[in-house]
Design a protein around this motif. Structure first.
Motif, mmCIF file in Angstrom:
data_model
loop_
_atom_site.group_PDB
_atom_site.id
_atom_site.type_symbol
_atom_site.label_atom_id
_atom_site.label_comp_id
_atom_site.label_asym_id
_atom_site.label_seq_id
_atom_site.Cartn_x
_atom_site.Cartn_y
_atom_site.Cartn_z
ATOM 1 N N ASP A 66 -45.723 7.602 -19.138
ATOM 2 C CA ASP A 66 -45.876 8.958 -18.620
ATOM 3 C C ASP A 66 -44.529 9.642 -18.445
ATOM 4 N N VAL A 67 -44.449 10.872 -18.903
ATOM 5 C CA VAL A 67 -43.280 11.714 -18.634
ATOM 6 C C VAL A 67 -43.415 12.279 -17.228
ATOM 7 N N ILE A 68 -42.416 12.028 -16.393
ATOM 8 C CA ILE A 68 -42.407 12.607 -15.050
ATOM 9 C C ILE A 68 -41.893 14.031 -15.191
ATOM 10 N N GLY A 69 -42.766 15.005 -14.997
ATOM 11 C CA GLY A 69 -42.460 16.378 -15.388
ATOM 12 C C GLY A 69 -41.560 17.172 -14.478
ATOM 13 N N THR A 70 -41.119 16.596 -13.378
ATOM 14 C CA THR A 70 -40.278 17.350 -12.463
ATOM 15 C C THR A 70 -38.928 17.684 -13.097
ATOM 16 N N ILE A 71 -38.362 18.832 -12.702
ATOM 17 C CA ILE A 71 -37.018 19.184 -13.170
ATOM 18 C C ILE A 71 -35.965 18.750 -12.151
ATOM 19 N N ASN A 72 -36.397 18.079 -11.085
ATOM 20 C CA ASN A 72 -35.468 17.487 -10.125
ATOM 21 C C ASN A 72 -34.765 16.322 -10.822
ATOM 22 N N PRO A 73 -33.446 16.406 -11.036
ATOM 23 C CA PRO A 73 -32.758 15.366 -11.813
ATOM 24 C C PRO A 73 -32.850 13.969 -11.212
ATOM 25 N N THR A 74 -33.180 13.876 -9.946
ATOM 26 C CA THR A 74 -33.319 12.561 -9.318
ATOM 27 C C THR A 74 -34.468 11.770 -9.937
ATOM 28 N N TYR A 75 -35.521 12.462 -10.321
ATOM 29 C CA TYR A 75 -36.715 11.792 -10.827
ATOM 30 C C TYR A 75 -37.065 12.175 -12.270
ATOM 31 N N ALA A 76 -36.407 13.155 -12.814
ATOM 32 C CA ALA A 76 -36.809 13.735 -14.093
ATOM 33 C C ALA A 76 -36.742 12.747 -15.255
ATOM 34 N N SER A 77 -37.644 12.947 -16.225
ATOM 35 C CA SER A 77 -37.590 12.240 -17.503
ATOM 36 C C SER A 77 -36.805 13.099 -18.490
ATOM 37 N N ARG A 78 -36.123 12.441 -19.407
ATOM 38 C CA ARG A 78 -35.305 13.176 -20.385
ATOM 39 C C ARG A 78 -35.692 12.781 -21.807
ATOM 40 N N ASP A 79 -35.541 13.740 -22.706
ATOM 41 C CA ASP A 79 -35.833 13.460 -24.104
ATOM 42 C C ASP A 79 -34.648 12.776 -24.765
ATOM 43 N N SER A 80 -34.729 12.571 -26.063
ATOM 44 C CA SER A 80 -33.681 11.827 -26.773
ATOM 45 C C SER A 80 -32.358 12.574 -26.847
ATOM 46 N N LEU A 81 -32.396 13.879 -26.576
ATOM 47 C CA LEU A 81 -31.174 14.680 -26.578
ATOM 48 C C LEU A 81 -30.571 14.813 -25.184
ATOM 49 N N GLY A 82 -31.238 14.221 -24.205
ATOM 50 C CA GLY A 82 -30.765 14.319 -22.824
ATOM 51 C C GLY A 82 -31.346 15.493 -22.062
ATOM 52 N N ILE A 87 -33.900 17.513 -19.813
ATOM 53 C CA ILE A 87 -34.985 17.261 -18.862
ATOM 54 C C ILE A 87 -36.282 17.798 -19.459
ATOM 55 N N ILE A 88 -37.359 17.011 -19.319
ATOM 56 C CA ILE A 88 -38.665 17.426 -19.837
ATOM 57 C C ILE A 88 -39.473 18.035 -18.700
ATOM 58 N N ASN A 89 -39.775 19.290 -18.841
ATOM 59 C CA ASN A 89 -40.522 20.041 -17.839
ATOM 60 C C ASN A 89 -41.987 20.070 -18.249
ATOM 61 N N ASP A 90 -42.829 19.374 -17.488
ATOM 62 C CA ASP A 90 -44.267 19.471 -17.752
ATOM 63 C C ASP A 90 -44.992 19.518 -16.416
ATOM 64 N N PRO A 91 -46.326 19.721 -16.392
ATOM 65 C CA PRO A 91 -47.026 19.971 -15.131
ATOM 66 C C PRO A 91 -46.672 18.990 -14.011
ATOM 67 N N TYR A 92 -46.157 19.525 -12.915
ATOM 68 C CA TYR A 92 -45.744 18.721 -11.760
ATOM 69 C C TYR A 92 -45.794 19.628 -10.527
ATOM 70 N N SER A 93 -46.238 19.119 -9.396
ATOM 71 C CA SER A 93 -46.748 17.769 -9.222
ATOM 72 C C SER A 93 -48.256 17.710 -9.479
ATOM 73 N N THR A 94 -48.727 16.492 -9.735
ATOM 74 C CA THR A 94 -50.169 16.278 -9.924
ATOM 75 C C THR A 94 -50.605 15.138 -8.991
ATOM 76 N N PRO A 95 -50.612 15.410 -7.691
ATOM 77 C CA PRO A 95 -50.860 14.349 -6.706
ATOM 78 C C PRO A 95 -52.339 14.007 -6.549
ATOM 79 N N PHE A 96 -52.924 13.564 -7.639
ATOM 80 C CA PHE A 96 -54.350 13.236 -7.651
ATOM 81 C C PHE A 96 -54.543 11.829 -8.200
ATOM 82 N N ALA A 97 -55.715 11.281 -7.980
ATOM 83 C CA ALA A 97 -56.041 9.972 -8.545
ATOM 84 C C ALA A 97 -55.925 9.997 -10.061
ATOM 85 N N SER A 98 -56.145 11.196 -10.643
ATOM 86 C CA SER A 98 -56.075 11.347 -12.097
ATOM 87 C C SER A 98 -54.740 11.940 -12.537
#
Length: 268
Positions: free
Chosen positions: A197-213, A215-226
């Motif tokens: 899973d890509v962690i979509g936050t843009i907070n650099p502490t937790y963010a996921s990054r692509d191969s170019l470095g 930050i990957i911005n995607d729907p966040y947060s999703t604090p649900f069972a799903s």
């Protein structure tokens, strides 16, 4: 819920204009989306190990994603999914070895219900189950403003990330892209596919990054069972060729002949 879905569908149509350099949503000109009923699929994942992530990486007390089970990721694409949570992962196994053919060799399916409400995942493969190698990915989504939990993405800004297309359409991955990456990976002997899973936050502490470095911005947060990437299925297009029985027999005869020669030489 109906009102929310309608709003998301409206947002999808508004965002449908392509702005990035990569292929677009399923059904648009040049799209590389692969339909679940594509006759090229020869098999689907037969085993899965799930490592759940938190519902919200920044709030560990909230607990872990829990929707679905490992069996939800097995077999052909359908309405059953297993949710990975923030940074969670799944390792899929298959009855046959995946090989490197022409074009995409396998595809990963998520359950996004529109062309722009997308949850993303990294994809890695392994020949031995220990050493995994990630496909290079790119996200050109802006990172100045967080995409909200029900926000949308432009698929033309995304490349080599699972979840790029809506439900019923898989993201294809070509093993040729990993050829020569490492002696530990044989692109004609891939036995394991890993989705992270890509962690979509843009907070650099937790963010996921692509191969170019980026930050990957995607729907966040999703604090649900799903929450997190919802894995539907992994379908295989190319399997590795199986040696012909005659070839195996010839190999066996050759080995036996070599053993006999050595034994004869040792007696002399």
């Amino acid at each position: 819920m109906k009102t929310l879905i309608n709003l998301l569908l409206i947002a999808s149509s508004v965002s449908a204009l392509a702005s990035g350099p990569y292929d677009g949503a399923a059904g648009t000109p040049g799209s590389k989306a692969i339909a679940a009923n594509d006759p090229r699929f020869v098999e689907w994942a037969s085993g899965a190990t799930i490592n759940r992530g938190l519902m919200d990486i920044a709030k560990p007390t909230g607990g872990y994603a829990s929707y679905g089970t490992a069996s939800s990721a097995l077999g052909a694409s359908n309405s059953n999914v297993v949710s990975l949570g923030d940074g969670g992962s799944a390792i899929l196994t298959f009855d046959k070895v995946i090989g490197n053919g022409e074009g995409a060799d396998f595809a990963v399916f998520e359950n996004g219900f529109s062309d722009t409400f997308l949850e993303l995942g990294f994809v890695e493969v392994s020949s031995n189950g220990t050493d995994f190698f990630r496909f290079d990915s790119v996200s050109l989504t802006q990172t100045s403003t967080q995409v909200g939990g029900f926000g949308t993405l432009d698929p033309t800004n995304l490349n080599n990330l699972a979840g790029k297309y809506r439900a019923g359409y898989g993201t294809g991955f070509d093993l040729a892209e990993l050829a020569g990456r490492s002696p530990l990976l044989d692109v004609n002997n891939v036995k394991f596919v890993k989705i992270i899973d890509v962690i979509g936050t843009i907070n650099p502490t937790y963010a996921s990054r692509d191969s170019l470095g980026n930050i990957i911005n995607d729907p966040y947060s999703t604090p649900f069972a799903s929450g997190g990437f919802d894995l539907d299925a992994v379908g295989v297009i190319h399997t590795a060729p199986v040696p012909e029985p005659t070839s195996l027999a010839c190999l066996g005869v050759g080995v036996l002949a070599l053993i006999r020669r050595r034994r004869s030489a040792s007696r002399d």
